[in-house]
Design a protein around this motif. Structure first.
Motif, short mmCIF file in Angstrom:
data_model
loop_
_atom_site.label_atom_id
_atom_site.label_comp_id
_atom_site.label_asym_id
_atom_site.label_seq_id
_atom_site.Cartn_x
_atom_site.Cartn_y
_atom_site.Cartn_z
N MET A 24 0.84 -1.19 0.00
CA MET A 24 0.00 0.00 0.00
C MET A 24 0.88 1.25 0.00
N SER A 25 0.59 2.20 -0.87
CA SER A 25 1.42 3.40 -0.96
C SER A 25 0.98 4.42 0.09
N GLU A 26 1.95 5.27 0.44
CA GLU A 26 1.67 6.31 1.41
C GLU A 26 0.87 7.44 0.75
N SER A 27 0.19 8.21 1.55
CA SER A 27 -0.61 9.31 1.04
C SER A 27 0.07 10.65 1.31
N THR A 28 -0.42 11.67 0.65
CA THR A 28 0.10 13.01 0.89
C THR A 28 -0.12 13.41 2.34
N GLU A 29 -1.20 12.97 2.95
CA GLU A 29 -1.46 13.25 4.36
C GLU A 29 -0.33 12.68 5.23
N LEU A 60 3.65 24.55 13.99
CA LEU A 60 2.68 24.31 12.93
C LEU A 60 1.27 24.34 13.50
N HIS A 61 0.47 25.27 12.98
CA HIS A 61 -0.90 25.42 13.45
C HIS A 61 -1.82 24.42 12.78
N SER A 62 -1.67 24.29 11.46
CA SER A 62 -2.56 23.41 10.71
C SER A 62 -1.97 23.15 9.33
N TRP A 63 -2.55 22.18 8.65
CA TRP A 63 -2.18 21.95 7.26
C TRP A 63 -3.35 21.36 6.52
N ALA A 64 -3.29 21.49 5.21
CA ALA A 64 -4.30 20.93 4.32
C ALA A 64 -3.57 20.30 3.15
N ASN A 102 -0.83 16.09 -4.61
CA ASN A 102 0.53 15.91 -4.07
C ASN A 102 1.04 17.17 -3.36
N THR A 103 0.13 18.05 -2.96
CA THR A 103 0.51 19.34 -2.37
C THR A 103 -0.02 19.46 -0.95
N ALA A 104 0.82 20.01 -0.08
CA ALA A 104 0.40 20.33 1.29
C ALA A 104 0.64 21.81 1.54
N PHE A 105 -0.30 22.42 2.24
CA PHE A 105 -0.19 23.81 2.67
C PHE A 105 -0.10 23.82 4.18
N PHE A 106 0.95 24.44 4.71
CA PHE A 106 1.18 24.49 6.15
C PHE A 106 1.03 25.92 6.65
N HIS A 107 0.25 26.11 7.69
CA HIS A 107 0.16 27.40 8.37
C HIS A 107 1.05 27.29 9.61
N TRP A 108 2.01 28.21 9.75
CA TRP A 108 3.01 28.09 10.80
C TRP A 108 3.33 29.43 11.43
N ARG A 109 4.02 29.34 12.54
CA ARG A 109 4.60 30.50 13.21
C ARG A 109 6.06 30.15 13.46
N PHE A 110 6.93 31.11 13.22
CA PHE A 110 8.37 30.93 13.45
C PHE A 110 8.81 31.98 14.46
N THR A 111 9.55 31.54 15.46
CA THR A 111 10.18 32.46 16.39
C THR A 111 11.67 32.14 16.43
N ASP A 112 12.48 33.17 16.65
CA ASP A 112 13.92 32.93 16.67
C ASP A 112 14.49 32.85 18.07
N ARG A 113 13.68 33.12 19.09
CA ARG A 113 14.11 33.03 20.49
C ARG A 113 12.89 33.13 21.38
N PHE A 161 5.08 17.29 -3.16
CA PHE A 161 5.77 16.02 -2.93
C PHE A 161 5.83 15.20 -4.21
N ASN A 162 6.92 14.43 -4.35
CA ASN A 162 7.02 13.49 -5.46
C ASN A 162 6.38 12.15 -5.06
N GLU A 163 6.45 11.17 -5.94
CA GLU A 163 5.83 9.86 -5.69
C GLU A 163 6.48 9.12 -4.52
N ALA A 164 7.71 9.49 -4.18
CA ALA A 164 8.41 8.85 -3.06
C ALA A 164 8.12 9.54 -1.73
N GLY A 165 7.32 10.61 -1.76
CA GLY A 165 6.98 11.31 -0.54
C GLY A 165 7.99 12.35 -0.10
#
Length: 146
Positions: free
Chosen positions: A1-6, A68-72, A76-87, A107-111
């Motif tokens: 069974m192949s892996e999914s984009t999720e 990471l707040h959420s993703w959709a 083969n595409t994922a969208f990530f909503h994130w916050r970055f802090t440096d300290r 993502f490619n076929e290999a994930g």
């Protein structure tokens, strides 16, 4: 069974949520060797160039962290909503990064990611912290805005 984009998105999110400098040697587990990485300051291709961008981040940022707040996912595409802090605090008086953004990862076929593009506004999160630039940006916003 192949892996999914999720599944791939979940692995990608976990990698960046726990990213530390030694993990940069494992970038090949999540990026294709010919992958592209683009953000407001970089547009690079290949694992070594991507690694260079993140090494620079670790040199410039005392304690970088991605939340990471959420993703959709779609196809083969994922969208990530994130916050970055440096300290965690402002103790040393340097500019502090606290950025909210979105990444589009293909993502490619290999994930593995073949393209990672970050979308965030450097004027809002970085340039506004520099007094002279902040004044110029305010003037521009007044002239352009309604």
């Amino acid at each position: 069974m192949s892996e999914s984009t999720e599944t791939w998105a979940r692995r990608y999110a976990a990698f960046f949520s726990e990213l530390s400098e030694p993990d940069l040697e494992r970038l090949g587990e999540i990026f294709d060797p010919g992958a592209r990485f683009k953000d407001p300051f970089n547009d690079v291709t290949g694992l070594e160039e991507i690694r260079r961008v993140f090494r620079h981040m670790f040199r410039q940022c005392p304690k970088p962290r991605f939340y990471l707040h959420s993703w959709a996912v779609q196809d083969n595409t994922a969208f990530f909503h994130w916050r970055f802090t440096d300290r965690e605090d402002d103790a040393d008086g340097r500019l502090r990064l606290d950025v909210d953004g979105v990444s589009r990862v293909l993502f490619n076929e290999a994930g593995r990611a073949v393209s990672h593009v970050d979308y965030w506004d450097p004027a809002e999160y970085l340039y506004d912290q520099i007094p002279l630039v902040r004044g110029i940006l305010r003037l521009l916003r007044r002239r352009i805005g309604a």
